[in-house]
Every structure is written in structure tokens, then in C-alpha cells.
Design an enzyme around this catalytic site. Sequence first.
Site, PDB file in Angstrom:
ATOM      1  N   GLY A  95       0.830  -1.198   0.000  1.00 33.24           N
ATOM      2  CA  GLY A  95       0.000   0.000   0.000  1.00 33.24           C
ATOM      3  C   GLY A  95       0.862   1.243   0.000  1.00 33.24           C
ATOM      4  O   GLY A  95       1.872   1.313   0.695  1.00 33.24           O
ATOM      5  N   THR A 128       1.132  -2.458   5.558  1.00 28.23           N
ATOM      6  CA  THR A 128       0.295  -1.374   6.058  1.00 28.23           C
ATOM      7  C   THR A 128      -1.131  -1.461   5.531  1.00 28.23           C
ATOM      8  O   THR A 128      -2.089  -1.187   6.259  1.00 28.23           O
ATOM      9  CB  THR A 128       0.888  -0.013   5.631  1.00 28.23           C
ATOM     10  OG1 THR A 128       2.282  -0.011   5.854  1.00 28.23           O
ATOM     11  CG2 THR A 128       0.251   1.124   6.397  1.00 28.23           C
ATOM     12  N   TYR A 181      -0.224  -5.700   9.218  1.00 19.39           N
ATOM     13  CA  TYR A 181       0.334  -4.827  10.258  1.00 19.39           C
ATOM     14  C   TYR A 181      -0.520  -4.812  11.529  1.00 19.39           C
ATOM     15  O   TYR A 181      -0.010  -4.674  12.632  1.00 19.39           O
ATOM     16  CB  TYR A 181       0.387  -3.376   9.747  1.00 19.39           C
ATOM     17  CG  TYR A 181       1.688  -2.912   9.147  1.00 19.39           C
ATOM     18  CD1 TYR A 181       2.551  -3.783   8.506  1.00 19.39           C
ATOM     19  CD2 TYR A 181       2.034  -1.566   9.193  1.00 19.39           C
ATOM     20  CE1 TYR A 181       3.720  -3.324   7.932  1.00 19.39           C
ATOM     21  CE2 TYR A 181       3.204  -1.089   8.619  1.00 19.39           C
ATOM     22  CZ  TYR A 181       4.038  -1.974   7.990  1.00 19.39           C
ATOM     23  OH  TYR A 181       5.192  -1.499   7.429  1.00 19.39           O
ATOM     24  N   ASP A 186      12.309  -7.540   1.557  1.00 17.77           N
ATOM     25  CA  ASP A 186      11.133  -6.659   1.621  1.00 17.77           C
ATOM     26  C   ASP A 186      10.744  -6.230   0.206  1.00 17.77           C
ATOM     27  O   ASP A 186      10.293  -5.105  -0.032  1.00 17.77           O
ATOM     28  CB  ASP A 186      11.398  -5.433   2.502  1.00 17.77           C
ATOM     29  CG  ASP A 186      10.126  -4.859   3.125  1.00 17.77           C
ATOM     30  OD1 ASP A 186       9.094  -5.544   3.093  1.00 17.77           O
ATOM     31  OD2 ASP A 186      10.177  -3.725   3.619  1.00 17.77           O
TER      32      ASP A 186
END
Length: 388
Positions: A68, A99, A130, A285
Site C-alpha cells: 500500500g 500497512t 500490520y 522486503d
Amino acid sequence: MLTLIRGASLYTPSPLGKMDVLIAGTKVIDFQPHIKLDSNINVKQIDATGCILTPGFVDSLVHITGGGGEASFASRTPEMNLTDATLHGITCVVAALGTDSSSRTLTNLVAKAKGLKELGLNVFCHTGSYHLPAKTLTGSVTNDIMYIEEFIGVGEVAISDHRSSQPTVQQLAELAAEAKVAGMLSGKKGIISIHVGPIDSHLTILHEVGNSTDIALSQFYPTHMNRNKALLDAGIDFCKAGGSIDFTTSTTEYDLAHGEYAAASALAYCLEHGVDATKLTMSSDGHASLPIFDDSFNLLGLEVGKEASLHTSFMQAVHEYGVSIEHALMAITSNPAQVLGLNKGTIRIQGDADLVLLDEKTLSTKHVWSNGKLMVEQGEAIVKGPFE
């Protein structure tokens, strides 16, 4: 077809010297100093002189469906393509939401995982995101982990971050307990992947869970631990108390200039400070949004994580920071697999043929096999996604 890789320096990830390695189907059938085949069966032979053969890289945090965007809808990051992983030696990814768990969904995450698996990649997922309470597919964390094969744990749950749901000790303890029991009932680890932000509380809440409950610190897997020296030092204490920590290889020039450690540097720092090498991992990531915030959490910019950074950081650890090939490999193969309970990250007889052939001097990628399927040959992708 059989594939015989001749004369590679074999790292399992432990160094075993020059070996011939025989692949049949999806498995490693044998390795020894010299394999002699007397057969009329078609055998593909690869001269691996001047190369090292390693396990396929295990990338323990990838946003395969994109992240996001913290700069509103137009900044949502794109999805990962197959070759974003395979060209850089990655044969196994663990996918998660971050997120955004509203426009990014668990249904899409699992669908994307299944598509990548059809193409030959090994893909696992975390349920949740999250925020707590955790979003799930089936209505419970237990059922997600037990009955959906891709789900192996929960995450990445955010702590010490202004974007988190500000979880309590009780919430984290209950989540970890549920995930652990679900894992026990389904042969999985049920690990909680923890996103650690830049707030000075660092890992305090995880220690509070460990001190006040029967939950071991090893049930949590904190990532982004190379944000700054204080967090890195907190990570060393966490490892010495029984946990494992992960360093993020994707970063920005701004963050590096403002105190973040490069993942390779963080790995070397922890090894120099006596941390058990099996407790340290690196992940890309990949395809996450990498927001750049000032000290008041105002958004200054946004970049995108890259899976390629995992291989780059491995090379940097060896060439720039003096980490042994064995320890640098462990951080991207056997260690994350062990933490997450995956039957990956090592080369062994009758084990999955997830293999990477690297140039011995440069450590650049030459060949990549995932479950015995040749994905990359001489540095070129020979298997691609349908829209690449």
C-alpha cells in the site's frame, strides 16, 4: 532427465569442497567428489569449474502483491514478477501484507502465491497484516494456518511504528499462542513476523510477552532490525535471549545517510559482537513501499523494495565486510528456513533441488534451479511469467 553438475565447490551451506551433484526430477539424488554414470538415459551435464553451488535463496519477506502506498492510491506498489526472484537466486519467498490490508487482500495474496507456484517458485504466506485484530481468510488465525497450505504464520505485525495498531502485550501474547497451537496441529511453526518501526520502544513489548507468559521469544521474528544502531543493539540482546532477527536488504540513500545500517554491515556487526550465526537472517522486503519520513513522520518520498537486493547484500557481506561465504549464505538460506519451519535452505541427498550456481570470484548468478526445474541459465531467465 538427469542433470549432473560437475566440479562445483559445494556449500550446503556448509563448505564441502569440490563435488559432483546429481539431480533427478525435483530432488538431489547424490553428491560426491566424482559421480560415474554408466547409462543410456539422457543426462544433461554442466561443467561447474570455477563456480560454487549453493542452496536456493530463501527470501523471508516479500510483498508479492505489492504494498500500500503511503502517498495515497496512486503510490501503491506493483506486484512481483517471477523473474524478480529467480534471476537473483531466490527460489523460495514468504509473502505478507503490510500497512494496507484493505486494498491489498489475503485472497489476492494466496491467488498470487498459487500462480507463482504454478510457474515453479516455492511460495509461502502469512495471514494477517500490520494491524490487530488480525484479518483472516477463514475467520480465524487457527483455521487459516491449519487448512490453507500456503499460510505458515502471521504477519507482518507492526510494533514501535506510528502506522501500527499499537498492540498490547496481551494481544500479542494471545496471537502468538493461537498461531503456535495452530502450527503444532498442522506441522508448521506458526511464527509471528514482526515489523519493527523506528520508535525508541524497539523490542520492549516482545520481551514483556516473554517475561509475563509462557511464549518463547523464538515465536517472534522481528524484521527491519538494521534501522539504526540502537535497534541493532537491541536485536543483539534479543538474539542472546533466544530469538532470531532479520535485516532488510532494500533501503534508500536517505535512510542510509540518516543512521540505517546496510544489511550486510548489520550482519557483520552482529557476528563481530558474538551473536550466534544461526540467529541472523536477511530478507529483501521486495515490492514493499519504502516510505521516507522525517523526524515528525511527515512523508518525504517513497521508493520500492527490490528482491535483487538480497543477492547484492550477500555479495557485499562477503566482498566488503569480510563475512565468510558460509555465514553470509546461512543468512539467506538455512537460517530463515529454520526460523520459519520450512523444509528448504539446505542441499542434502533426497532434498529438494533448489540450487544456485554462482561464479566463484564475483558471486554473480549463472544457473538457478527451483524444485529441479532450470529457471535461469547462464544468467538469463528461461522461465518467465506469462506477462513478462
